[in-house]
Scaffold this active site. Structure first.
Site, PDB file in Angstrom:
ATOM      1  N   GLY A 141      -1.015   1.864  14.934  1.00 52.00           N
ATOM      2  CA  GLY A 141       0.381   1.944  14.538  1.00 52.00           C
ATOM      3  C   GLY A 141       0.569   1.201  13.226  1.00 52.00           C
ATOM      4  N   LYS A 158       0.822  -1.219   0.000  1.00 56.86           N
ATOM      5  CA  LYS A 158       0.000   0.000   0.000  1.00 56.86           C
ATOM      6  C   LYS A 158       0.859   1.275   0.000  1.00 56.86           C
ATOM      7  CE  LYS A 158      -4.068  -2.100   2.155  1.00 56.86           C
ATOM      8  NZ  LYS A 158      -5.098  -1.973   3.192  1.00 56.86           N
TER       9      LYS A 158
HETATM   10  P1  NAP Z   1       0.040  -4.138  10.060  1.00 57.14           P
HETATM   11  O1  NAP Z   1       0.367  -2.898   9.328  1.00 57.14           O
HETATM   12  O2  NAP Z   1       1.002  -5.271  10.069  1.00 57.14           O
HETATM   13  O3  NAP Z   1      -0.244  -3.704  11.597  1.00 57.14           O
HETATM   14  C1  NAP Z   1      -0.443  -4.653  12.609  1.00 57.14           C
HETATM   15  C2  NAP Z   1      -0.908  -3.962  13.884  1.00 57.14           C
HETATM   16  O4  NAP Z   1      -1.215  -4.989  14.843  1.00 57.14           O
HETATM   17  C3  NAP Z   1       0.139  -3.057  14.532  1.00 57.14           C
HETATM   18  O5  NAP Z   1      -0.506  -1.978  15.164  1.00 57.14           O
HETATM   19  C4  NAP Z   1       0.794  -4.003  15.538  1.00 57.14           C
HETATM   20  O6  NAP Z   1       1.388  -3.320  16.646  1.00 57.14           O
HETATM   21  C5  NAP Z   1      -0.424  -4.767  16.016  1.00 57.14           C
HETATM   22  N1  NAP Z   1      -0.096  -6.061  16.606  1.00 57.14           N
HETATM   23  C6  NAP Z   1       0.418  -7.133  15.960  1.00 57.14           C
HETATM   24  N2  NAP Z   1       0.577  -8.158  16.842  1.00 57.14           N
HETATM   25  C7  NAP Z   1       0.150  -7.686  18.058  1.00 57.14           C
HETATM   26  C8  NAP Z   1       0.069  -8.266  19.352  1.00 57.14           C
HETATM   27  N3  NAP Z   1       0.469  -9.513  19.581  1.00 57.14           N
HETATM   28  N4  NAP Z   1      -0.420  -7.510  20.364  1.00 57.14           N
HETATM   29  C9  NAP Z   1      -0.826  -6.229  20.134  1.00 57.14           C
HETATM   30  N5  NAP Z   1      -0.757  -5.628  18.919  1.00 57.14           N
HETATM   31  C10 NAP Z   1      -0.277  -6.351  17.894  1.00 57.14           C
HETATM   32  O7  NAP Z   1      -1.325  -4.780   9.555  1.00 57.14           O
HETATM   33  P2  NAP Z   1      -2.595  -4.002   8.912  1.00 57.14           P
HETATM   34  O8  NAP Z   1      -2.478  -3.978   7.458  1.00 57.14           O
HETATM   35  O9  NAP Z   1      -2.763  -2.724   9.632  1.00 57.14           O
HETATM   36  O10 NAP Z   1      -3.775  -5.034   9.279  1.00 57.14           O
HETATM   37  C11 NAP Z   1      -4.240  -5.129  10.616  1.00 57.14           C
HETATM   38  C12 NAP Z   1      -5.581  -5.831  10.656  1.00 57.14           C
HETATM   39  O11 NAP Z   1      -6.563  -5.056   9.959  1.00 57.14           O
HETATM   40  C13 NAP Z   1      -5.590  -7.193  10.004  1.00 57.14           C
HETATM   41  O12 NAP Z   1      -6.232  -8.065  10.883  1.00 57.14           O
HETATM   42  C14 NAP Z   1      -6.435  -7.030   8.761  1.00 57.14           C
HETATM   43  O13 NAP Z   1      -7.182  -8.203   8.470  1.00 57.14           O
HETATM   44  C15 NAP Z   1      -7.356  -5.925   9.180  1.00 57.14           C
HETATM   45  N6  NAP Z   1      -7.900  -5.179   8.014  1.00 57.14           N
HETATM   46  C16 NAP Z   1      -9.201  -5.362   7.707  1.00 57.14           C
HETATM   47  C17 NAP Z   1      -9.761  -4.682   6.642  1.00 57.14           C
HETATM   48  C18 NAP Z   1     -11.205  -4.888   6.323  1.00 57.14           C
HETATM   49  O14 NAP Z   1     -11.651  -4.485   5.249  1.00 57.14           O
HETATM   50  N7  NAP Z   1     -11.977  -5.490   7.214  1.00 57.14           N
HETATM   51  C19 NAP Z   1      -8.984  -3.816   5.861  1.00 57.14           C
HETATM   52  C20 NAP Z   1      -7.626  -3.642   6.194  1.00 57.14           C
HETATM   53  C21 NAP Z   1      -7.085  -4.343   7.283  1.00 57.14           C
HETATM   54  P3  NAP Z   1       2.924  -2.822  16.574  1.00 57.14           P
HETATM   55  O15 NAP Z   1       2.871  -1.488  15.891  1.00 57.14           O
HETATM   56  O16 NAP Z   1       3.337  -2.735  17.986  1.00 57.14           O
HETATM   57  O17 NAP Z   1       3.687  -3.843  15.786  1.00 57.14           O
END
Ligand code: NAP
Length: 310
Positions: free
Chosen positions: A151, A88
Site C-alpha cells: 500500500g 517520488k
Molecule cells: P510509505 O509509502 O510510507 O509506506 C509505508 C508502508 O508501511 C505502508 O504500506 C503502511 O501501511 C505500512 N506500515 C507502516 N506502519 C505499519 C505498521 N505499524 N504495521 C503494518 N504496516 C505498517 O513508505 P515507503 O516509501 O513505501 O517505504 C517503506 C519501506 O521500504 C521503508 O522501510 C524503506 O526503508 C524501504 N525501502 C527500501 C528501499 C531499498 O532500496 N532497500 C527502497 C525503497 C524503500 P498503511 O498503508 O496501512 O499505512
C-alpha cells in the site's frame, strides 16, 4: 556523511553554485529529510571509480519548492537526480516523459536531464530483481510472493515489478486493506493467464490476520517486507515467528538497522533471509547506468555501503 546538505533555495536562488563546485555537482538526491541518505557515499564512490569528474550531493527540498526544484535542474547543469521520500510522486508529475514501469508505479526515483527535458524512471523494482538474484540465486518471476506493505510507495513498486515479471503468484497484504485492493485492480490484467497449475489464485488480497497469513504462507516461496516496520529497533515484530518456516525466503527492504527483527526471526528458524541493502545497491547501480549508459562499478558502490563506510 561530512558532505554539506544543499537546499531547494540554493537551486532556485543560486543555481551557479553547483557547477562552480570542485568537482562540479552534477547529481543529487532530493528528499525531506535527506541527511540520512546513503546514496551520496555510494554514488560518489561510483563516480570516482569510473573516473567521472562530478559529485553527488543531498538536497533538502521544501515541499512548496518541489516542482520548481525539479525544473531548475537543467539550468543548474545537472545530469540528473535521485528522489526519495516524500517526492517520488512529485517527480513523476514534474517529468516530461516517464517509462512504463514508473507510470504504473506512480512514482519516479531517478530523473535524467535531456536538454531542457526531464525523463523519469523507477529503479526500485528492477533493483529488487537483481537483489533477489544476488541474495538467493533465483529469479523473482519464478517465485510465489507474499508482499507485506502493499500500500506504500515501495510496496506498490515491488508489486508492479512482480506483475511486469509475470510472477507465479502475488499475495498483497497491507494494514489498510483498501490500498491493497486498489493495487489489485491495477494489476489484475497482468495476472490473467493461468500460469500456475493448481487451484490457488495468481493475484490475491488478504487481510493482515494470522490465520489468513498462515494459509497463504503454505503456498508462498518468498515473503517481502515493504512496510516501514523494522526501521526502529523498538518496532514490534512484523509477523509471529511461528508463521516462519525453513523453506521460506525472506527479503526485508528495510536496511536501517542492519539485521532487522524479521531477518533475525527468519534465520532463527532456518530460513534464508536478507535485508534491503542489496536492493539499495542495485537500484543505485541502475540509476548510474541510466545516467551514464555504462556498467556501474558495483564493487566500489558495495564497499561504500558497508557499515564501516557509513
Ligand atoms: P510509505 O509509502 O510510507 O509506506 C509505508 C508502508 O508501511 C505502508 O504500506 C503502511 O501501511 C505500512 N506500515 C507502516 N506502519 C505499519 C505498521 N505499524 N504495521 C503494518 N504496516 C505498517 O513508505 P515507503 O516509501 O513505501 O517505504 C517503506 C519501506 O521500504 C521503508 O522501510 C524503506 O526503508 C524501504 N525501502 C527500501 C528501499 C531499498 O532500496 N532497500 C527502497 C525503497 C524503500 P498503511 O498503508 O496501512 O499505512
Amino acid at each position: 556523511m561530512s558532505q554539506p546538505v544543499y537546499s531547494s533555495s540554493d537551486l532556485l536562488q543560486n543555481p551557479g553554485v553547483f557547477a562552480a563546485a570542485q568537482p562540479p555537482i552534477r547529481l543529487s538526491v532530493f528528499g525531506n529529510p535527506v541527511a540520512h541518505s546513503r546514496s551520496p557515499g555510494m554514488h560518489n564512490a561510483a563516480l570516482q571509480a569510473a573516473g567521472i569528474e562530478a559529485q553527488y550531493v543531498r538536497i533538502q527540498v521544501e515541499p512548496a519548492d518541489a516542482n520548481q526544484a525539479f525544473k531548475a535542474l537543467p539550468g543548474a547543469g545537472f545530469i540528473g537526480t535521485n528522489v526519495t521520500i516524500p517526492f517520488k510522486a512529485e517527480a513523476l508529475a514534474a517529468c516530461d516523459r516517464v517509462d512504463e514501469p514508473a507510470r504504473l508505479m506512480g512514482s519516479v526515483n531517478t530523473v535524467v536531464v535531456e536538454g531542457e527535458q526531464l525523463i523519469g524512471f523507477n529503479t526500485d523494482g528492477p533493483g529488487l530483481v537483481r537483489a533477489i538474484r544476488e541474495e538467493f540465486y533465483t529469479d523473482l518471476r519464478d517465485l510465489r510472493v507474499l508482499l507485506l506493505g502493499a500500500g506504500g510507495g515501495a510496496g506498490r513498486g515491488i508489486a508492479v515489478q512482480c506483475a511486469l515479471e509475470g510472477c507465479e503468484r502475488l499475495v498483497l497484504v497491507n494494514r489498510t486493506l483498501e490500498k491493497a485492493r486498489e493495487l489489485e485492480t491495477l494489476l489484475r490484467p497482468h495476472f490473467s493467464s493461468d500460469r500456475l497449475v493448481g487451484p490457488a489464485e495468481r493475484l490475491q488480497v488478504i487481510p493482515w490476520e494470522e490465520n489468513a497469513l498462515r494459509t497463504q504462507l503454505a503456498q508462498t516461496d518468498i515473503i517481502i517486507n515493504a512496510t516501514s516496520l523494522g526501521m526502529k529497533r523498538s518496532d514490534p515484530p512484523l509477523l509471529p515467528q511461528s508463521l516462519l518456516t525453513p523453506n521460506l525466503l525472506v527479503y526485508d527492504t528495510v536496511y536501517a538497522t542492519g539485521k532487522s527483527r524479521l531477518v533475525e526471526d527468519a534465520e532463527a528458524v532456518g530460513a534464508r533471509a536478507a535485508n534491503g541493502l542489496s536492493m539499495l545497491l542495485h537500484q543505485g547501480a541502475l540509476s548510474f547506468e541510466i545516467w551514464f549508459n555504462q556498467k556501474a562499478p558495483l564493487e566500489a558502490m558495495r564497499a561504500a555501503l558497508r557499515p564501516s563506510a557509513a
